[in-house]
Design an enzyme around this catalytic site. Structure first.
Site, PDB file in Angstrom:
ATOM      1  N   ARG A  23     -10.269   4.316   4.665  1.00  0.00           N
ATOM      2  CA  ARG A  23      -8.896   3.824   4.767  1.00  0.00           C
ATOM      3  C   ARG A  23      -8.366   4.327   6.096  1.00  0.00           C
ATOM      4  O   ARG A  23      -8.418   5.528   6.367  1.00  0.00           O
ATOM      5  CB  ARG A  23      -8.067   4.352   3.586  1.00  0.00           C
ATOM      6  CG  ARG A  23      -6.566   4.143   3.690  1.00  0.00           C
ATOM      7  CD  ARG A  23      -6.218   2.672   3.647  1.00  0.00           C
ATOM      8  NE  ARG A  23      -4.805   2.431   3.460  1.00  0.00           N
ATOM      9  CZ  ARG A  23      -3.896   2.409   4.427  1.00  0.00           C
ATOM     10  NH1 ARG A  23      -4.229   2.679   5.682  1.00  0.00           N
ATOM     11  NH2 ARG A  23      -2.646   2.136   4.147  1.00  0.00           N
ATOM     12  N   GLU A  58      -1.488  -6.976   3.651  1.00  0.00           N
ATOM     13  CA  GLU A  58      -2.553  -7.267   2.702  1.00  0.00           C
ATOM     14  C   GLU A  58      -3.127  -8.654   2.990  1.00  0.00           C
ATOM     15  O   GLU A  58      -2.401  -9.547   3.426  1.00  0.00           O
ATOM     16  CB  GLU A  58      -2.024  -7.210   1.269  1.00  0.00           C
ATOM     17  CG  GLU A  58      -1.467  -5.858   0.863  1.00  0.00           C
ATOM     18  CD  GLU A  58      -2.500  -4.757   0.898  1.00  0.00           C
ATOM     19  OE1 GLU A  58      -3.682  -5.011   0.578  1.00  0.00           O
ATOM     20  OE2 GLU A  58      -2.142  -3.614   1.241  1.00  0.00           O
ATOM     21  N   ARG A  84     -11.257   7.049  -1.400  1.00  0.00           N
ATOM     22  CA  ARG A  84     -11.615   6.602  -0.050  1.00  0.00           C
ATOM     23  C   ARG A  84     -11.395   7.749   0.937  1.00  0.00           C
ATOM     24  O   ARG A  84     -10.507   8.577   0.754  1.00  0.00           O
ATOM     25  CB  ARG A  84     -10.740   5.415   0.383  1.00  0.00           C
ATOM     26  CG  ARG A  84     -10.835   4.227  -0.531  1.00  0.00           C
ATOM     27  CD  ARG A  84      -9.871   3.135  -0.131  1.00  0.00           C
ATOM     28  NE  ARG A  84      -8.487   3.592  -0.253  1.00  0.00           N
ATOM     29  CZ  ARG A  84      -7.427   2.800  -0.134  1.00  0.00           C
ATOM     30  NH1 ARG A  84      -7.573   1.510   0.117  1.00  0.00           N
ATOM     31  NH2 ARG A  84      -6.215   3.285  -0.262  1.00  0.00           N
TER      32      ARG A  84
END
Length: 144
Positions: free
Chosen positions: A30, A38, A73
């Protein structure tokens, strides 16, 4: 500490990539200190993803890991040579400075990059402007 080089496997969206580390493990990264639209937000999300691909696909990259997020992540700054890719995404208007998580990065550089993109009406500040910032968009989808 910058680790690298790593091998890019795929670009998920404007702030998420998959890499293979030196040990051969696939890891989801990330991008730190930035938040991109998005993919489901339409043209802005698609453009942001393509911008990130253009910055790193087929090029040697390395990471400056910070923490693991709640999804497991690795949160990291990505470098292509000496260029901070996360910062470039903000500078190009392909991502926002993520104020909530700026303390582990050079916050002045990220905020300055965002101001420059805003003043020049680049990306999310111009042609790809959305009604909702990515964090507000995610929140609105969780409520449904």
């Amino acid at each position: 500490m910058v680790t690298g080089p790593v091998t890019l496997v795929s670009v998920g969206d404007g702030d998420t990539v998959r890499i293979t580390d030196k040990a051969g493990n696939k890891v989801t990264i990330r991008l730190a200190c930035s938040d991109a639209p998005e993919t489901s937000q339409g043209n802005s999300g698609k453009w942001s993803t393509e911008t990130l691909k253009g910055l790193i696909q087929g090029k040697p990259i390395s990471l400056k890991p910070q923490v693991k997020d709640r999804y497991g992540r690795t949160v990291a700054e990505i470098y292509q040579g000496s260029t901070n890719v996360n910062l470039q995404m903000v500078k190009r208007g392909a991502a926002f400075a993520y104020r909530r998580y700026l303390k582990q990065c050079d916050s002045d550089a990220y905020l300055s990059a965002e101001t420059t993109a805003m003043n020049r009406k680049l990306g999310v500040w111009g042609r790809y402007k959305e009604d909702l910032k990515p964090w507000d968009y995610r929140r609105s989808r969780r409520r449904k």
